[in-house]
Each structure stands twice: as C-alpha cells, then as structure tokens.
Design an enzyme around this catalytic site. Structure first.
Site, mmCIF file in Angstrom:
data_model
loop_
_atom_site.group_PDB
_atom_site.id
_atom_site.type_symbol
_atom_site.label_atom_id
_atom_site.label_comp_id
_atom_site.label_asym_id
_atom_site.label_seq_id
_atom_site.Cartn_x
_atom_site.Cartn_y
_atom_site.Cartn_z
ATOM 1 N N ASP A 131 44.841 47.022 48.179
ATOM 2 C CA ASP A 131 43.616 47.288 47.942
ATOM 3 C C ASP A 131 42.479 46.312 48.413
ATOM 4 O O ASP A 131 41.327 46.860 48.792
ATOM 5 C CB ASP A 131 43.148 47.729 46.500
ATOM 6 N N HIS A 132 42.840 45.115 48.535
ATOM 7 C CA HIS A 132 41.948 44.093 49.063
ATOM 8 C C HIS A 132 41.586 43.891 50.597
ATOM 9 O O HIS A 132 40.698 44.264 50.980
ATOM 10 C CB HIS A 132 42.203 42.710 48.555
ATOM 11 N N ASP B 99 45.755 39.119 39.355
ATOM 12 C CA ASP B 99 44.288 39.450 39.726
ATOM 13 C C ASP B 99 43.656 39.471 38.168
ATOM 14 O O ASP B 99 44.082 39.755 37.269
ATOM 15 C CB ASP B 99 44.181 40.733 40.110
ATOM 16 N N ARG C 45 31.090 40.941 39.642
ATOM 17 C CA ARG C 45 30.755 39.644 40.009
ATOM 18 C C ARG C 45 29.472 39.590 41.036
ATOM 19 O O ARG C 45 29.634 40.136 41.801
ATOM 20 C CB ARG C 45 32.019 38.876 40.862
ATOM 21 N N SER D 199 38.040 34.435 39.845
ATOM 22 C CA SER D 199 39.253 35.036 40.413
ATOM 23 C C SER D 199 40.240 34.387 40.065
ATOM 24 O O SER D 199 40.251 32.818 39.897
ATOM 25 C CB SER D 199 39.369 34.872 41.929
ATOM 26 N N ARG E 39 43.074 33.542 41.973
ATOM 27 C CA ARG E 39 43.577 33.185 43.470
ATOM 28 C C ARG E 39 44.162 31.844 43.230
ATOM 29 O O ARG E 39 43.377 30.800 43.079
ATOM 30 C CB ARG E 39 42.673 33.392 44.644
#
Ligand code: MIC
Ligand code: SF4
Length: 641
Positions: free
Chosen positions: A64-65, A119, A379, A533, A535
C-alpha cells in the site's frame, strides 16, 4: 478487583512477567500485519531465522505504501513480498486492495485478539476491540516465527466519552481534542482505553479514526469496547462469527482519566507542523489553501468518503485548489463507485488516486512552494509531504470538503444542514485481491530483485563508546526527520547502504558523509526522540553509518525498541540541563558501557573530552534489552539464545 479492557486482553495473552505498569511483559501475538515499506526487511529477517512457516493464527502482507513504480525497485519488492508470502504461509493483499489498516479492520481484525504490525498505525484495529500494536519489522518477524512480543506494561488511561457528536463534528475532532489535551508525547508508555455513554454513538470506522491517531499521542495502543456496534459492523462485513463482547468491568480501575463531552466539541484542525498544534477551525477561517487531500488510514472509510462526496455534490473545487482523493480500500472504492458518490467527486473536479497511502507518505501530490495543504491524514511533520516549505493542516473530511470548495478554511457548520448519507445494508464483500498461501509453500521460489540487499548486522557492543557528536537536534524529532520517506527514498527500503545516504537529509544533508568520515559517532536528541513511524530504517541506517549511541532527554517507544533491536545504545540525560552543555562535534566517551549494561547498572558517566566535563546518563533498559544491545542487536541475540 475487575479488569479494564486492555487488562482483559493482555491477561489472556501474557506469557511472561507481571502486568504491573513499568515492568516488562511478553505477550503472545495472534495476528501480524506488514506493509511493503517495512515488510521487505521484516521478511528478509524472518527468512534469516530459518523458520519454514509462520506460526501465528494469521499473518497478512499488504502492499500500500510503495505503489508509485517509477523504477523497477518497488515492483521488485512487490514480487519478493508476494513470493515470500506464498512460501511462508502469509496472506498477500495485492497492490490496489487498500491501506493495510483499513483492509485489516474490514476483513481480518478480531475483537480480543492481539495484532502486531510493522506500522505505527496498527492500533487502528482497536476500533474493533482488538489490541493492535505497532513495532519494528524485526519484532514482527519474531512474532511471525511464534516468538512473544516484549513490551513494558503501559499505564492504562480511561477516556470517558459522554454526549453525542453535533452535526459537522466528527471522530477526527475527538482525537484532535485529545491531542490538544495530551500532546504528541502524552501517550508514551500508555494505553488509551475509551469508555462511557458516548461510545455507543460512534461507529466502528469512527472509533478506528480515533484509535488510528492515538499513534500520534505516542500511545502503545488505543482500544474501544467490543459491543453491539462492533457486532453490527462485523455483521455488515459478514464476519459476525468472530465477534465477542469485551467490556471493562464495573469495578475496573485506571491509571488516569480524561473526560470528553462529544456534544461540546467543534471542528478542529492541527496546524503545521505537529498533530498536537490544534486550534478551532473558526480561528483560522479565511486562510487560503492550495491543496486538499482526502484519504489515508485515518479517514477514508465509506462514510467519510460518502460525506465528502455529498458536500461536494453539484459544486466545483475552487480554481486555486487541487483536490485529491484516495479511498482507504478497494471495498470502499467500489462501493462509492456503485453508489454514485464517486461520480459526484469526479464531477466536482476531484483528482482520483488509487486505493493506497499515496500523498500521506509523500508518494506524489507534494503541495506547491509555501502551499497550504489541508489533509484528512494523521501526520503533518515538516517536509513529510515532499515540499519542505509546505504547510500541512489536519482536519476531518467535512472540513476538508468544505474548504476545497471555498478555497479557504471555512467552519462547515455555516453551510447549513449536514447532508444525510445512507450506507448500504451490506458491505460489498470480495476478497479476490487477497491471495491465500498454499498449504505447502516449501516449493515456492522466493524472487529477489537486484535492489534487495540483506539486512546488515551490528557487532557486539564494545567496552567503551568513543565518538563525536555527529548531530544535535531538538524536541519531538520524528523518524521522518531521521529517515525520510517519499517517492524518491522509499524505493530504497530494501537496500540499507543506499537508503543510509539519506539519513537526516531534510535537516542536515551532510550527515551521512560526516558519519562515514568520522567512522561513526553519537547523536544527541531532546524530548520524545524518534516519535512517529515505526520504520526500523531510522535505526538500521544510522547503525550502518556507525552510530553507536543516542543520548536524548526521552525516547518514543517504538524507536527506542528499534535502537535496541539493532544494537544502538539509547541513553537519557539524568539532568536535562546537561543537554545544553553538549554541542555538535564534541568528542564524547562512555567508558565501561559494556560492563554497565552487563551489571544492569542504571546509569553511566559520559565524559565530554572536548569541554573537559562529565555528565550522568541513565540506562533504562530491561535485562533482556540490555542483553540484546550487548549482543549487537536482536538477530545476534536470537542466535546466541
Ligand atoms: C507512516 O505513516 O509514517 C508509515 C509510512 O506508515 C510508517 C511506516 C513506514 O515508515 O514504512 C509508520 O507509520 O510506521
Ligand atoms: Fe499509510 Fe499514511 Fe496510514 Fe502510514 S499513516 S499507513 S503512510 S496512510
């Protein structure tokens, strides 16, 4: 004493430790989710563990990203993810099927179960009474392998909702109000549990908007009860079989309580550049806007998009505004198409994007220079949109749609009656874009493109850390600052040496070269370092550049865990004023750091050799975390244990 919802779910899953706030616990994970930007590393790490098939009840891999395929990299990643999913027993949600959190809510979430996702917005599932927690990819890989997830038992805060939302006021305003009250660091170390009479007035997608953006509070997760509204939603999705009632006991206690009267709320907006810079829409009425974006995992449910379409129906988007819309899932996309709402959006002049994260992660639609962009997202960190001078405002779909027509901020309550939308009696169910893994995946060939490089490993922690302060930053530095995303950088998520060239690029483009020239060093941060995030690239890439320690006033939860997972030592200033005494380029030494961790000391002395001073730094690591750092990260630690 009765239990609250969070305690009830945790109690059913705890496999180690006592549920006392501040103490480490380990919980069993029922479901995992990954998305493509964090997923490639997670599956590479899973593969390196040598486990033939996932051991969860359900694991889903979403794309999706990274959907903008301007080169081969993203397409190669998708192929890797699809083949790895088939091989290891993971469901694969194909590109175009929607944003992980929205699709998971619709098709997979189960009240009372635990979900670990790579996520930070995994708590969206809390809208269903599920305990969804965001983590780094490596923690998710461990959970896929059947390992427990370790966390420090959070405090549990009750948000008591009373009343009912007035017309034009939405779930987004509830969470913006909470952000105004608690700030972006107010939720660190906490679970936000919703209760009170107001809960029953909120639909599951509305609840999910609220739990989604609990991530911006820094909370571990947020959760709603599972009640008759939840059952109705699951029935709508033809999944009522997985429903069970979960409610806090009457005698449940909490570590804190916040009251919000829904009836008293009004349209709110988060101003640049932080989700907690909240004011009333009427306070900034008249401010001209150049872009409006409706979508993201926060606000792209069927009701959100139908409402926006109803407001835009028969009108045209203001000539100075570019309106873009990205549906949260293919289910929502197809349903607005069939209901005619999509036609109303198209006719208003909206630019229709695919069902994916899109502009929320800077995958296109960067606003113009100095442009004001009004987004229904979660965000608005500086630069995240792709335009350094862009000014991003976060609002509800109602405010966004009204603003798109007016070309400037308007309080939508002036527009008269809120158009009434009607949702179909049944959701459109078609899981045809979800590929189920074969019973036996052992013959499946996992395909890796040339941009997919192995996950680098750290070395054991040295006796002493000595290095220069490579960078000193202020409060609330996000992982978007540390490891930016966007259309240019995201395709490098599977290639740490390449992506490392962009560490801190928005703040200080010279950082990677300086780090390499000095053979690594130390980063100094302030309050809530690493918010945002999940990440793990924000710690993997600095690790690759030789960063050995981060000394900050405080850390965000997921980022701190990611530092530990890759063997970077997180230290905190004992006296906050010592932060002022350290400057970039100072040479610091932390003698005996290895011994301090091994002996479970709670502080070390740091010498500033440039200024001839010393200061104390706290080590707030659980014994397991200390051992992981000593081993040089979780992958090394797992091999040793
Ligand atoms: C985000 O909203 O920042 C992301 C992109 O979804 C991240 C994950 C990532 O960086 O890939 C998140 O929220 O964890
Ligand atoms: Fe995607 Fe944005 Fe949601 Fe992150 S916050 S998962 S980028 S839509």
């Amino acid at each position: 004493m009765g239990r609250n919802i969070a305690q009830k779910i945790l109690k059913e899953h705890v496999v180690h430790g006592r549920m006392v706030a501040g103490k480490e616990i380990a919980i069993r994970i029922d479901q995992t989710l990954t998305q493509d930007a964090t997923g490639t590393m997670a599956y590479l790490q899973f593969e390196s563990m040598g486990i033939p098939r996932v051991r969860t009840k359900l694991s889903v891999s979403y794309v999706d990203h990274n959907t903008l395929q301007s080169g081969f990299e993203n397409a190669d990643d998708h192929r890797y993810l699809q083949t790895a999913a088939a091989r290891y027993g993971v469901h694969f949600s194909r590109p175009g099927n929607g944003i992980c959190h929205q699709v998971h809510l619709e098709r997979f979430g189960v009240p009372g179960e635990t979900l670990l996702g790579s996520d930070s917005h995994t708590p969206t599932a809390g809208g269903l009474g599920m305990l969804g927690i965001g983590a780094g990819g490596l923690d998710v890989a461990v959970a896929m392998g059947g390992g427990a997830f370790h966390l420090v038992m959070p405090e549990i805060i009750n948000v008591n909702l009373t009343g009912q939302l007035p017309p034009w006021v939405s779930a987004k305003d509830v969470i913006l109000e909470l952000l105004r009250i608690m700030t972006v660091k107010g939720g660190v170390g906490k679970i936000i549990e919703y209760g009170g009479d107001g809960v029953k007035t909120l639909s599951v997608p509305q609840r999910a908007t609220i739990t989604n953006m609990g991530a911006e509070l820094g909370a571990t997760t947020s959760v709603f009860p599972s009640d008759s509204v939840t059952r109705a939603y699951l029935r709508w999705q033809q999944r009522q079989d997985c429903w069970r009632r979960i409610q806090a006991s009457k005698t449940a206690t909490y570590d804190g309580r916040i009251e919000i009267n829904l009836s008293e709320l009004e349209p709110l907006v988060a101003q640049p550049h932080s989700p907690d810079a909240v004011c009333k829409v009427r306070d900034i009425e008249g401010l001209e806007v150049s872009q409006v974006a409706i979508g993201s995992c926060t606000n792209s449910s069927l009701a959100d998009l139908q409402t926006a379409a109803a407001i835009l129906k028969g009108k045209k988007v203001h000539p100075n505004v570019s309106l873009v819309m990205s549906p949260g899932s293919r289910q929502v996309f197809e349903m607005i198409a069939r209901s005619g709402a999509l036609a109303d959006l198209i006719s208003s002049g909206a630019r229709i994007l695919e069902s994916a994260c899109g502009p929320c992660i800077g995958m296109g639609q960067a606003p113009p220079t100095d442009g004001v962009s009004v987004r229904t997202f979660n965000r608005n960190f500086k630069g995240r949109s792709g335009t350094a001078s862009g000014r991003i405002y976060l609002t509800s779909p109602e405010v966004a749609a009204a603003t798109a027509v007016a070309g400037k901020f308007v309080d939508p309550r002036q527009l008269g009656e809120l158009p009434v939308i009607k949702l179909p009696r049944r959701a459109l169910i078609d899981d045809g874009m979800i590929i189920h893994p074969p019973e036996d995946g052992s013959k499946v060939r996992v395909v890796r493109g040339p941009n997919i490089k192995a996950c680098p490993l750290n070395t054991e922690l040295a006796e002493t850390i000595k290095g220069e302060v490579l960078l000193k930053v202020g409060d609330n530095i996000t992982t978007d600052h540390i490891m930016p995303a966007g259309a240019k950088i995201l395709p490098l998520r599977s290639n740490i040496p390449a992506i490392a060239e962009y560490v801190f690029s928005g703040i200080d483009p010279g950082f990677p070269k300086r780090a390499r020239d000095k053979e690594g060093g130390i980063v100094v941060g302030a309050v809530n370092y690493g918010q945002g995030s999940s990440r793990e690239h924000a710690s993997l890439a600095p690790m690759h550049l030789g960063v050995k320690a981060v000394i900050a006033k405080s850390f965000a939860r997921i980022h701190k865990a990611n530092l530990v997972n890759f063997g970077i030592v997180p230290l905190t200033f004992v006296k906050e004023t010592d932060y002022g005494e350290v400057q970039q380029d100072d040479l610091l030494e932390v003698p005996g750091i290895r011994e301090a961790l091994a002996k479970r000391k709670d502080r070390v002395m740091v010498s500033n050799l440039t200024r001839n001073k010393t200061f104390a730094a706290a080590i707030s690591l659980t014994p397991r975390e200390a051992d992981i750092v000593l081993a040089g990260g979780l992958l090394n630690y797992t091999r040793l244990h």
